[in-house]
Write a protein that holds these residues in place. Structure first.
Motif, short mmCIF file in Angstrom:
data_model
loop_
_atom_site.label_atom_id
_atom_site.label_comp_id
_atom_site.label_asym_id
_atom_site.label_seq_id
_atom_site.Cartn_x
_atom_site.Cartn_y
_atom_site.Cartn_z
N LEU A 245 0.76 -1.18 -0.03
CA LEU A 245 0.09 0.01 0.19
C LEU A 245 1.09 1.38 0.07
CD1 LEU A 245 -2.66 1.58 0.45
CD2 LEU A 245 -2.36 1.21 2.82
N ARG A 246 0.62 2.25 -0.91
CA ARG A 246 1.19 3.31 -1.05
C ARG A 246 0.29 4.48 -0.84
NH1 ARG A 246 6.85 3.50 -2.53
NH2 ARG A 246 6.45 5.71 -2.09
N ILE A 247 0.79 5.71 -0.19
CA ILE A 247 -0.05 7.01 -0.18
C ILE A 247 0.43 7.80 -1.40
CG2 ILE A 247 -0.84 9.22 0.84
CD1 ILE A 247 -0.36 7.51 3.73
N CYS A 248 -0.45 8.23 -2.36
CA CYS A 248 0.14 8.90 -3.44
C CYS A 248 0.17 10.51 -2.86
CB CYS A 248 -0.94 8.86 -4.50
SG CYS A 248 -1.37 7.18 -5.24
N GLN A 249 1.57 10.72 -2.80
CA GLN A 249 2.01 12.18 -2.54
C GLN A 249 2.03 13.01 -3.76
OE1 GLN A 249 1.82 12.64 0.64
NE2 GLN A 249 2.24 10.78 1.96
#
Length: 374
Positions: A245-249
Motif C-alpha cells: 500500500l502506498r499513499i500517493c503524495q
C-alpha cells in the motif's frame, strides 16, 4: 454443455503442454506413465464405461414423480472438503476403447452415409467418459468400491477441444484416456485424449477439457468434490500473493496534477520483481513487460493498493500479474487503474510449478500462460 472451441494446435509439444496446464508442466503422456506404474488400468469398452457410470451414480431423478430417488449403499454427503478423502490424478485415470475395428454393430453407429466418421458420436462418448472419470475421482477407497456417490455430477462447460490434424477412421478401434487435472470445491476439470492406430503407430486425434460440477440432489445446491493433493515441486497459487500500500503524495504528480504514470509502473515492477525473487529464491531477470493499460488517472492523496501474484511458470520462466487499485479515503470508492504483466527468467530449470486451486485462479493461470507464450 455451454460451448466447444475446436482449434488446431501448432505442434505436438504445445499440445502436451496445454493438456497439463492446470496441474503441472509435465506432459499428459508422462502423467499417464506415472499413473500406469502406480495403478494398472485395464481398458474397458465404451458400453462397459456407460454401465460402470450408471453403477457409480447413487441417485437419480424420477421425472414421473418429480422427486430424487436414492440408491443403496450411498456415501455420506460431505459439507466441506476437509471431510473428503485426499485423491491424486492417478486415482481418476481411465482408459476406454471404442471397438470400431472389432465390432461391426458398433461401427455402424459411427459411420456416415459417405463412409466417414460421425464426429458427434465422439462428443457424446467424451461426455460419458468425463462423467466416469469424475465419479472415479469422487470415490472413497476406505469405504469400499461398492459405495455409490450421493452427488449429481453434470457437464458445465466444454472448455476446449484441440484437433491434431488426424482424421478419425470408422474402421479402426478408438482409444480414449484421461484423468482429473484440476479440482475446486464443487467443480473439476477433466482432460481427455482420443487416439487411434494409424499405420502401426498410435496417433493422437484430439485433446479435450471438460468442466464438471457437483450438485447436492437434496438441497439443490452445489456439492463438494474430493480434494486434490498438490503435485511434487509445486506451490499453490494463493501462497504466491504479495501486497503493498502506498499513499500517493504530491511529489509523484505529473504536469496535469495527477499521479505520474511512470511512478505507477515503477511501483508495480518493483513489487513483481520482489515477489519473483521470493518465489525462486534468486535474482530473476525481466524478459517481457506486457499489456500495461491505464484505465483511469490516479488522484493525489488517494491510496494505491498493489497486489502481485505468480500466475504461471514454465521451465525457468515465470509470469507475474500485478493488480493496481486506488481507494479514495474520503468516499471509500475503489477503482482498478492498471493490470501489469511481467515475465522473468530465473535461470532455474527446476523452478517449482505454480498450481491453481480455485476456478478464478485457473483463469489467472490460463491468462498468464497466454501472456508468457505470446
Amino acid at each position: 454443455m455451454s460451448k466447444a472451441v475446436i482449434r488446431p494446435l501448432l505442434s505436438l509439444k504445445q499440445l502436451l503442454r496445454s493438456t497439463s496446464c492446470l496441474s503441472s508442466n509435465v506432459s499428459f503422456h508422462q502423467l499417464r506413465e506415472v499413473t500406469l506404474s502406480a495403478r494398472e488400468v485395464t481398458p474397458i469398452t465404451i458400453k462397459q464405461a456407460r454401465n460402470l457410470l450408471m453403477d457409480m451414480v447413487g441417485t437419480s431423478y424420477n421425472t414421473d414423480e418429480q422427486k430424487v430417488v436414492k440408491g443403496k449403499d450411498l456415501l455420506p454427503i460431505k459439507s466441506s472438503q476437509e471431510e473428503c478423502p485426499v485423491r491424486t490424478m492417478t486415482d481418476s485415470y481411465q482408459e476406454v476403447i471404442i471397438p470400431l475395428g472389432q465390432d461391426q454393430e458398433v461401427r455402424q453407429k459411427y459411420l456416415t452415409s459417405m463412409q466417414g466418421f460421425r464426429f458427434g458420436r465422439i462428443l457424446e462418448d467424451m461426455d460419458t467418459f468425463a462423467g466416469l472419470i469424475c465419479y472415479t475421482h469422487n470415490q472413497d477407497p476406505s469405504k469400499g468400491q461398492n459405495m455409490k456417490s450421493p452427488l449429481s455430477t453434470v457437464t458445465a462447460l466444454v472448455d476446449r477441444i484441440d484437433m491434431h490434424g488426424v482424421a478419425l477412421s470408422p474402421f479402426k478401434d478408438v482409444r480414449m484416456c484421461g484423468h482429473v487435472t484440476w479440482v475446486g470445491r464443487s467443480s473439476m476439470e477433466v482432460t481427455m485424449i482420443v487416439e487411434q492406430d494409424m499405420d502401426g503407430t498410435r496417433e493422437q486425434v484430439l485433446t479435450a477439457r471438460f468442466v464438471m460440477v457437483a450438485r447436492n440432489p437434496e438441497t439443490k445446491k452445489s456439492g463438494t468434490f474430493n480434494i486434490r493433493v498438490k503435485p511434487e515441486n509445486s506451490v499453490w497459487m494463493d501462497k504466491t500473493i504479495l501486497k503493498n500500500l502506498r499513499i500517493c503524495q504530491p511529489e509523484q504528480k505529473n504536469l496535469y496534477n495527477k499521479i505520474f504514470g511512470g511512478f505507477l509502473m515503477r511501483q508495480a515492477f518493483e513489487m513483481a520483481w520482489a515477489n519473483a525473487a521470493i518465489y525462486c529464491k534468486g535474482r530473476p531477470v525481466v524478459q517481457v513487460v506486457d499489456d500495461i493499460v491505464f484505465h483511469r488517472p490516479v488522484e493525489i492523496g488517494s491510496l494505491l493498493f498493489l497486489s502481485s501474484q505468480v500466475v504461471y511458470t514454465e521451465g525457468a520462466l515465470m509470469q507475474l500479474k500485478v493488480h493496481a487499485e486506488v481507494v479514495d479515503p474520503l468516499t471509500g470508492s475503489r477503482h482498478t487503474t492498471n493490470d501489469f504483466y511481467f515475465a522473468f527468467d530465473t535461470n532455474q530449470p527446476d523452478l517449482p510449478h505454480v498450481v491453481p486451486k480455485t476456478y478464478s485462479e485457473s483463469m489467472l493461470f490460463l491468462d498468464g500462460m497466454r501472456h508468457l507464450r505470446d
